[in-house]
Design a protein around this motif. Structure first.
Motif, short mmCIF file in Angstrom:
data_model
loop_
_atom_site.label_atom_id
_atom_site.label_comp_id
_atom_site.label_asym_id
_atom_site.label_seq_id
_atom_site.Cartn_x
_atom_site.Cartn_y
_atom_site.Cartn_z
N GLU A 1 -8.15 3.99 -1.60
CA GLU A 1 -8.28 2.54 -1.54
C GLU A 1 -7.23 1.87 -2.40
O GLU A 1 -6.96 2.30 -3.51
CB GLU A 1 -9.67 2.11 -2.02
CG GLU A 1 -10.06 0.77 -1.45
CD GLU A 1 -11.55 0.51 -1.67
OE1 GLU A 1 -11.85 -0.29 -2.55
OE2 GLU A 1 -12.36 1.12 -0.97
N SER A 2 -6.61 0.83 -1.86
CA SER A 2 -5.63 0.12 -2.68
C SER A 2 -5.98 -1.36 -2.73
O SER A 2 -6.64 -1.88 -1.84
CB SER A 2 -4.22 0.33 -2.14
OG SER A 2 -4.11 -0.24 -0.87
N ALA A 3 -5.51 -2.02 -3.75
CA ALA A 3 -5.84 -3.44 -3.95
C ALA A 3 -5.28 -4.28 -2.82
O ALA A 3 -4.26 -3.94 -2.22
CB ALA A 3 -5.27 -3.91 -5.28
N LYS A 4 -5.96 -5.39 -2.52
CA LYS A 4 -5.50 -6.21 -1.40
C LYS A 4 -4.58 -7.34 -1.84
O LYS A 4 -4.00 -8.02 -1.02
CB LYS A 4 -6.69 -6.78 -0.63
CG LYS A 4 -7.74 -7.43 -1.49
CD LYS A 4 -8.97 -7.76 -0.66
CE LYS A 4 -10.10 -8.18 -1.56
NZ LYS A 4 -11.32 -8.51 -0.89
N THR A 5 -4.43 -7.50 -3.15
CA THR A 5 -3.52 -8.54 -3.60
C THR A 5 -2.08 -8.09 -3.38
O THR A 5 -1.78 -6.91 -3.42
CB THR A 5 -3.72 -8.83 -5.10
OG1 THR A 5 -3.66 -7.59 -5.78
CG2 THR A 5 -5.04 -9.51 -5.36
N ARG B 1 -0.50 -7.56 -9.68
CA ARG B 1 0.61 -7.57 -8.73
C ARG B 1 0.35 -6.60 -7.59
O ARG B 1 1.21 -6.34 -6.77
CB ARG B 1 1.91 -7.18 -9.44
CG ARG B 1 2.56 -8.30 -10.21
CD ARG B 1 2.90 -9.45 -9.28
NE ARG B 1 3.48 -10.55 -10.02
CZ ARG B 1 4.76 -10.88 -9.96
NH1 ARG B 1 5.59 -10.21 -9.22
NH2 ARG B 1 5.20 -11.90 -10.66
N GLY B 2 -0.82 -6.00 -7.58
CA GLY B 2 -1.21 -5.16 -6.45
C GLY B 2 -0.64 -3.76 -6.46
O GLY B 2 -0.50 -3.14 -5.42
N PHE C 1 3.06 4.66 -13.33
CA PHE C 1 2.57 4.31 -11.99
C PHE C 1 3.55 4.76 -10.92
O PHE C 1 4.73 4.98 -11.20
CB PHE C 1 2.27 2.81 -11.88
CG PHE C 1 3.48 1.90 -11.95
CD1 PHE C 1 3.96 1.45 -13.17
CD2 PHE C 1 4.11 1.48 -10.78
CE1 PHE C 1 5.06 0.61 -13.23
CE2 PHE C 1 5.21 0.63 -10.84
CZ PHE C 1 5.69 0.19 -12.06
N VAL C 2 3.04 4.93 -9.72
CA VAL C 2 3.85 5.38 -8.59
C VAL C 2 3.83 4.28 -7.54
O VAL C 2 2.77 3.77 -7.18
CB VAL C 2 3.28 6.69 -8.01
CG1 VAL C 2 4.06 7.12 -6.79
CG2 VAL C 2 3.31 7.79 -9.07
N GLU C 3 4.99 3.88 -7.09
CA GLU C 3 5.07 2.82 -6.07
C GLU C 3 6.30 3.02 -5.19
O GLU C 3 7.16 3.84 -5.50
CB GLU C 3 5.14 1.44 -6.75
CG GLU C 3 3.88 0.60 -6.64
CD GLU C 3 3.33 0.41 -5.23
OE1 GLU C 3 4.10 0.49 -4.25
OE2 GLU C 3 2.12 0.20 -5.11
N MET D 1 0.85 -1.20 0.00
CA MET D 1 0.00 0.00 0.00
C MET D 1 0.88 1.24 0.00
O MET D 1 1.87 1.33 0.71
CB MET D 1 -0.90 -0.01 1.23
CG MET D 1 -1.88 1.13 1.24
SD MET D 1 -3.34 0.68 2.16
CE MET D 1 -3.71 2.23 2.92
N LEU D 2 0.47 2.19 -0.79
CA LEU D 2 1.25 3.40 -0.97
C LEU D 2 1.03 4.35 0.21
O LEU D 2 -0.10 4.60 0.62
CB LEU D 2 0.82 4.06 -2.28
CG LEU D 2 1.82 4.99 -2.95
CD1 LEU D 2 3.12 4.27 -3.20
CD2 LEU D 2 1.24 5.49 -4.25
N THR D 3 2.11 4.87 0.78
CA THR D 3 1.98 5.82 1.88
C THR D 3 2.61 7.14 1.49
O THR D 3 3.41 7.19 0.55
CB THR D 3 2.69 5.29 3.14
OG1 THR D 3 4.00 4.87 2.77
CG2 THR D 3 1.95 4.12 3.75
N ALA D 4 2.29 8.19 2.21
CA ALA D 4 2.87 9.50 1.92
C ALA D 4 4.36 9.45 2.17
O ALA D 4 4.83 8.76 3.08
CB ALA D 4 2.20 10.56 2.78
N GLY D 5 5.13 10.18 1.38
CA GLY D 5 6.58 10.17 1.53
C GLY D 5 7.26 9.87 0.22
O GLY D 5 6.62 9.86 -0.84
N PRO D 6 8.57 9.60 0.26
CA PRO D 6 9.28 9.35 -1.00
C PRO D 6 8.82 8.09 -1.69
O PRO D 6 8.48 7.11 -1.03
CB PRO D 6 10.75 9.24 -0.56
CG PRO D 6 10.73 9.05 0.91
CD PRO D 6 9.43 9.57 1.43
#
Lengths: 115, 244
Positions: B110-114, B36-37, B74-76, B1-6
């Motif tokens: 919301e982010s994917a659970k896979t 791949r989530g 995409f951002v990850e 899951m993507l969080t705030a920050g770099p």
């Protein structure tokens, strides 16, 4: 009902036209499985095949007398499968019954969710 | 899951007409990222451009809009990007991949659970393998898509060697309801079975994804010996011979 760990899978092959007491055999087998509280059974129709009688079974699109090959797949614990076998022996006059080992990864249901 | 920050922003450049195993390359990449989530990805079509081949791709009518540039963004997190890069490099083929440092100010809700799994070796042409059978209902859905199709696509995106969907004509399962085909009713809920063969490691690595998708049904695993596993792409001559 709970099903986990090692289980048995039974595959029963026969023809669509096979009957058991005036009823299609596949339906009779599924009903018998339910009666014995077997975890589940699924009938699949093949598109071509041959079996013990070496007669090629092939559904004809132009005629209603298609005798397609059918396969019933039944999965449950060995104990439950053993309960079913004597009945199958009696019901399946011509066909093949094969048993194999399977490992159950998941077996779930949600009551009433499916409409 | 993507969080705030770099975080990392990855941009892939491909051509619209590029193909990957019979589907357009950009949708293959998008599917891969989806299953791949990855938290999110966008596909943007350019109106003109050129790449390594120095061929100008434009929308001018006389050239019949061919192979327009496609940009997938995409951002990850850096770790996730690192994990996906080998497969992405393989997918993108002659295209370009660019990575930028970026900062997530506000992650999307919301982010994917896979979750992604490490890449394990794919099925060899012979030897021990596992056969997985998944029993679900035809009407089971996952994210507005038939579950059996979603499963198939997610397996493809996760590099599972192969899967086949079979439609049953009659059956019942965990919930004791009989599923059968009825000629008079269009909304039948037939039993469906997916048969999947791959190495044990790859199938086990796929279980968490499967677990998140199958809400009701049965999944069983059994031993299989692979006798033959070939495809025409690696063996074009053999296929030609077979067609003669």
């Amino acid at each position: 009902m709970k099903l986990e760990g090692t289980a048995k899978m039974l595959r029963i092959h026969f023809g669509e036209d096979d009957k058991w007491k005036d009823k299609p055999l596949y339906r009779a087998i599924v009903e018998k499985c339910r009666e014995l509280d077997i975890a589940g059974a699924t009938v699949f129709r093949g598109i071509e095949g041959y079996g013990a009688s070496t007669l090629i079974r092939r559904p004809h699109h132009l005629s209603f007398s298609h005798d397609a090959p059918l396969m019933v797949s039944v999965i449950d614990s060995e104990e439950q499968i053993q309960k079913l076998l004597p009945f199958l022996d009696e019901m399946v006059a011509e066909g093949l019954i094969a048993m194999s080992n399977v490992e159950v990864i998941k077996y779930v249901h949600q009551d009433g969710k499916r409409s | 899951m993507l969080t705030a920050g770099p975080a990392k922003k990855v941009i892939l450049y491909v051509g619209e007409d590029h193909q990957y195993h019979g589907q357009s390359l950009y949708s293959a990449i998008l599917n891969f990222l989806f299953y791949r989530g990855i938290s999110g990805a966008s596909v943007i079509r350019g109106i003109a451009g050129f790449g390594a081949d120095h061929h100008l791709h434009t929308m001018r009518i006389e050239r019949l809009t061919e192979n327009l540039p496609i940009k997938i963004e995409f951002v990850e997190s850096a770790e996730k990007v690192e994990e996906l890069l080998p497969k992405l490099s393989e997918l993108v083929g002659s295209g370009l991949i660019e990575i930028q440092d970026t900062t997530v100010v506000k992650p999307s809700e919301e982010s994917a659970k896979t979750s992604a799994k490490p890449v394990t070796p794919s099925l060899r042409s012979e030897g021990k393998a596992k056969l997985m059978r998944i029993f679900v209902g035809e009407n089971d859905r996952w994210h507005d898509m038939p579950l059996y199709r979603a499963l198939l696509e997610s397996m493809r995106a996760n590099d599972i060697a192969g899967a086949t969907v079979y439609q049953g004509i009659l059956g019942y399962g965990a919930n004791r309801r009989i599923h059968k085909e009825t000629t008079l009713n269009l909304s039948h809920d037939r039993p469906m079975m997916l048969s999947v063969v791959d190495s044990e490691e790859k199938l086990r690595a796929y279980f968490p994804i499967l677990d998140g998708m199958v809400e009701q049904g049965l999944v069983v695993l059994s031993d299989a010996d692979v006798i033959k596993y070939t495809h025409s792409l690696t063996n074009p001559e053999k296929k030609k011979e077979a067609q003669k």
